[in-house]
Scaffold this active site. Sequence first.
Site, PDB file in Angstrom:
ATOM      1  N   CYS A  51     -16.583   4.070 -26.811  1.00 32.80           N
ATOM      2  CA  CYS A  51     -17.921   4.644 -26.762  1.00 32.80           C
ATOM      3  C   CYS A  51     -18.462   4.636 -25.339  1.00 32.80           C
ATOM      4  O   CYS A  51     -19.383   3.897 -24.992  1.00 32.80           O
ATOM      5  CB  CYS A  51     -18.832   3.917 -27.739  1.00 32.80           C
ATOM      6  SG  CYS A  51     -18.317   4.253 -29.421  1.00 32.80           S
ATOM      7  N   GLU A  52     -17.811   5.412 -24.526  1.00 26.59           N
ATOM      8  CA  GLU A  52     -18.133   5.664 -23.122  1.00 26.59           C
ATOM      9  C   GLU A  52     -17.429   6.982 -22.836  1.00 26.59           C
ATOM     10  O   GLU A  52     -16.554   7.377 -23.586  1.00 26.59           O
ATOM     11  CB  GLU A  52     -17.462   4.634 -22.202  1.00 26.59           C
ATOM     12  CG  GLU A  52     -17.873   3.221 -22.396  1.00 26.59           C
ATOM     13  CD  GLU A  52     -18.837   2.730 -21.337  1.00 26.59           C
ATOM     14  OE1 GLU A  52     -19.135   3.496 -20.390  1.00 26.59           O
ATOM     15  OE2 GLU A  52     -19.281   1.598 -21.474  1.00 26.59           O
TER      16      GLU A  52
ATOM     17  N   GLY B 133       0.815  -1.193   0.000  1.00 25.19           N
ATOM     18  CA  GLY B 133       0.000   0.000   0.000  1.00 25.19           C
ATOM     19  C   GLY B 133       0.854   1.250   0.000  1.00 25.19           C
ATOM     20  O   GLY B 133       0.367   2.349   0.255  1.00 25.19           O
TER      21      GLY B 133
ATOM     22  N   ARG C 211      -7.718   3.100 -14.737  1.00 26.98           N
ATOM     23  CA  ARG C 211      -7.630   3.757 -13.422  1.00 26.98           C
ATOM     24  C   ARG C 211      -8.297   5.127 -13.350  1.00 26.98           C
ATOM     25  O   ARG C 211      -8.971   5.415 -12.374  1.00 26.98           O
ATOM     26  CB  ARG C 211      -6.161   3.844 -12.951  1.00 26.98           C
ATOM     27  CG  ARG C 211      -5.499   2.475 -12.771  1.00 26.98           C
ATOM     28  CD  ARG C 211      -4.143   2.554 -12.122  1.00 26.98           C
ATOM     29  NE  ARG C 211      -4.220   2.824 -10.713  1.00 26.98           N
ATOM     30  CZ  ARG C 211      -4.013   3.989 -10.150  1.00 26.98           C
ATOM     31  NH1 ARG C 211      -3.667   5.040 -10.869  1.00 26.98           N
ATOM     32  NH2 ARG C 211      -4.136   4.141  -8.856  1.00 26.98           N
TER      33      ARG C 211
ATOM     34  N   TYR D 286      -1.108  -1.644 -12.813  1.00 20.96           N
ATOM     35  CA  TYR D 286      -2.553  -1.660 -13.036  1.00 20.96           C
ATOM     36  C   TYR D 286      -2.943  -0.944 -14.326  1.00 20.96           C
ATOM     37  O   TYR D 286      -3.971  -0.278 -14.395  1.00 20.96           O
ATOM     38  CB  TYR D 286      -3.299  -1.070 -11.824  1.00 20.96           C
ATOM     39  CG  TYR D 286      -2.874  -1.724 -10.530  1.00 20.96           C
ATOM     40  CD1 TYR D 286      -3.183  -3.056 -10.285  1.00 20.96           C
ATOM     41  CD2 TYR D 286      -2.115  -1.038  -9.586  1.00 20.96           C
ATOM     42  CE1 TYR D 286      -2.761  -3.686  -9.123  1.00 20.96           C
ATOM     43  CE2 TYR D 286      -1.682  -1.666  -8.416  1.00 20.96           C
ATOM     44  CZ  TYR D 286      -2.017  -2.981  -8.194  1.00 20.96           C
ATOM     45  OH  TYR D 286      -1.593  -3.605  -7.052  1.00 20.96           O
TER      46      TYR D 286
ATOM     47  N   TYR E 218     -10.984   4.793 -10.539  1.00 17.43           N
ATOM     48  CA  TYR E 218     -10.600   5.358  -9.233  1.00 17.43           C
ATOM     49  C   TYR E 218     -10.474   6.881  -9.261  1.00 17.43           C
ATOM     50  O   TYR E 218      -9.919   7.448  -8.321  1.00 17.43           O
ATOM     51  CB  TYR E 218      -9.226   4.816  -8.802  1.00 17.43           C
ATOM     52  CG  TYR E 218      -9.057   3.328  -8.785  1.00 17.43           C
ATOM     53  CD1 TYR E 218      -9.878   2.521  -7.991  1.00 17.43           C
ATOM     54  CD2 TYR E 218      -8.047   2.726  -9.513  1.00 17.43           C
ATOM     55  CE1 TYR E 218      -9.684   1.146  -7.953  1.00 17.43           C
ATOM     56  CE2 TYR E 218      -7.855   1.352  -9.479  1.00 17.43           C
ATOM     57  CZ  TYR E 218      -8.680   0.571  -8.699  1.00 17.43           C
ATOM     58  OH  TYR E 218      -8.477  -0.772  -8.662  1.00 17.43           O
TER      59      TYR E 218
ATOM     60  N   GLU F  91       4.823  -6.935   0.357  1.00 16.58           N
ATOM     61  CA  GLU F  91       4.422  -7.375  -0.982  1.00 16.58           C
ATOM     62  C   GLU F  91       3.959  -6.205  -1.836  1.00 16.58           C
ATOM     63  O   GLU F  91       2.799  -6.108  -2.202  1.00 16.58           O
ATOM     64  CB  GLU F  91       3.317  -8.432  -0.864  1.00 16.58           C
ATOM     65  CG  GLU F  91       2.251  -8.030   0.124  1.00 16.58           C
ATOM     66  CD  GLU F  91       1.275  -9.137   0.462  1.00 16.58           C
ATOM     67  OE1 GLU F  91       1.708 -10.284   0.624  1.00 16.58           O
ATOM     68  OE2 GLU F  91       0.081  -8.833   0.562  1.00 16.58           O
ATOM     69  N   PRO F  92       4.878  -5.321  -2.183  1.00 18.12           N
ATOM     70  CA  PRO F  92       4.514  -4.152  -2.972  1.00 18.12           C
ATOM     71  C   PRO F  92       4.265  -4.484  -4.445  1.00 18.12           C
ATOM     72  O   PRO F  92       4.933  -5.342  -5.015  1.00 18.12           O
ATOM     73  CB  PRO F  92       5.754  -3.257  -2.842  1.00 18.12           C
ATOM     74  CG  PRO F  92       6.880  -4.193  -2.581  1.00 18.12           C
ATOM     75  CD  PRO F  92       6.310  -5.370  -1.853  1.00 18.12           C
ATOM     76  N   GLY F  93       3.294  -3.794  -5.004  1.00 18.44           N
ATOM     77  CA  GLY F  93       3.061  -3.874  -6.441  1.00 18.44           C
ATOM     78  C   GLY F  93       3.412  -2.527  -7.056  1.00 18.44           C
ATOM     79  O   GLY F  93       4.466  -2.320  -7.666  1.00 18.44           O
TER      80      GLY F  93
HETATM   81  C1  LIG Z   1      -2.872  -5.669  -4.602  1.00 18.06           C
HETATM   82  C2  LIG Z   1      -2.189  -6.283  -3.471  1.00 18.06           C
HETATM   83  C3  LIG Z   1      -0.911  -5.832  -3.104  1.00 18.06           C
HETATM   84  C4  LIG Z   1      -0.182  -4.709  -3.793  1.00 18.06           C
HETATM   85  O1  LIG Z   1      -0.736  -3.467  -3.546  1.00 18.06           O
HETATM   86  P1  LIG Z   1      -0.002  -2.159  -4.130  1.00 18.06           P
HETATM   87  O2  LIG Z   1      -0.854  -1.045  -3.676  1.00 18.06           O
HETATM   88  O3  LIG Z   1       0.036  -2.297  -5.603  1.00 18.06           O
HETATM   89  O4  LIG Z   1       1.356  -2.128  -3.563  1.00 18.06           O
HETATM   90  C5  LIG Z   1      -0.295  -6.496  -2.057  1.00 18.06           C
HETATM   91  N1  LIG Z   1      -0.904  -7.509  -1.395  1.00 18.06           N
HETATM   92  C6  LIG Z   1      -2.130  -7.965  -1.733  1.00 18.06           C
HETATM   93  C7  LIG Z   1      -2.713  -9.108  -0.994  1.00 18.06           C
HETATM   94  C8  LIG Z   1      -2.816  -7.363  -2.769  1.00 18.06           C
HETATM   95  O5  LIG Z   1      -4.035  -7.798  -3.087  1.00 18.06           O
END
Ligand SMILES: *Cc1c(COP(=O)(O)O)cnc(C)c1O
Length: 410
Positions: A337-338, A227, A307, A365, A311, A268-270
């Site tokens: 077409c939106e 997050g 996004r 994303y 969001y 667990e960063p994305g």
């Molecule tokens: C989506 C998700 C993340 C990554 O979140 P980010 O905001 O992209 O860092 C980590 N853990 C879990 C379980 C998720 O569903």
Amino acid sequence: MELQETSYQIQGVDLLKVAEEFGSPVYVYDADKIVKQYKRLTDAFKGVDLKIKYACKALTNINILKLLRSQGSGLDTVSIQEVKLGLEAGFEPHEILYTPNCVSFEEIKKAVEIGVQINIDNISILEQFGDAYGSDIPVCIRLNPHILAGGHSHISVGHIDSKFGISIHQVPHLLRVVNTYGIKVNGLHMHTGSDILDAQVFLIGAELLFNVAREFKDLEFMDFGSGFKVGYRQGDVTTDIEDLGKQISEKFSQFCEEYGRELELWFEPGKFLVSESGYFLVRSNVIKQTTSTVFVGVDSGQNHLLRPKMYDAYHHITNLSNPNGTKRIYSVVGYICETDTLGYDRQLNEVREGDILAIHNAGAYAISMSSNYNSRYRPAEVLIHKGKAQLIRKRESFDDLIRNQISVEI
Ligand SMILES: *Cc1c(COP(=O)(O)O)cnc(C)c1O
């Protein structure tokens, strides 16, 4: 944060050249930026056994997975298909965490067969798991500490009505289930949402998890999810990773001492790892002046970048083709077409039909939430690595749209 307004070179590669060579629209990723973010995160933690599990739902191209693997990252997956992509990219099963939500027990059994670390987030499935495997297969438990955090209600997952995790108020029952089946709990997990600014949120969550952790004797790791907030617009405040690392490291070391054993600390960063690495290049098809607005209509839309629509997310946009043009105000919209506005009221260097625009923060994303809506093709992906731009996914073609359709007698 600072955005590069004048330089359109990534590792010496001109983004305009990339659009020329590979066509538009195209997602372009800067491998160096991903590595830099990974190092920044791992450098922030001291004196703890840190493990990063890249949340690959942000961007699943196997080359990105391979790149992060080369840096020492593991993987966080949310579906059996992501697990398989991880294996394809060379991850060992034990390096993969599988954190599904509301999947069938059948899918969990498949993950067990593959040998990945299972993370369970509801008591019903945990009971089935205990019944099937007893103490044979260790599991991680996803807890919901009910911390309200996150930038948008859709990406905040810690609140009381959230479908994620086992509520910390259910811990007594959780323990009953664990003890009845002799389940070996080797990890505790929380993930409270996206776009969390404050180290304090992680610390409060950590405290809550530590309190619960005392009840579990077999722990090997604790996973504090993700997050981390990254910059999307000029002047955005972002998560102070260095401060977070320092504070969590301290608290975690204290906890381990008290627990009596050195545990691994997982994140667990994305978004943090891949968001800023990505540039989505689109072409302006048409400039349309209406009574109230000047629109730039581009060869893309919500089908490739959802996004903004989903969001209200801000993605910075720059005109690569006319960097010295007079600034004018535009709304950049898609061809779907939106109402698929990509950016409202943006000051851009004068946009002419045919100009290439770069939409920033398109690593996370973006393609992973893309669709074929309006029967449009998904764009190509290009990775800039070691100073070279390489195609890592082909643009779709008509074959991709028709492949699974079955024409019957009508
Ligand atoms: C989506 C998700 C993340 C990554 O979140 P980010 O905001 O992209 O860092 C980590 N853990 C879990 C379980 C998720 O569903």
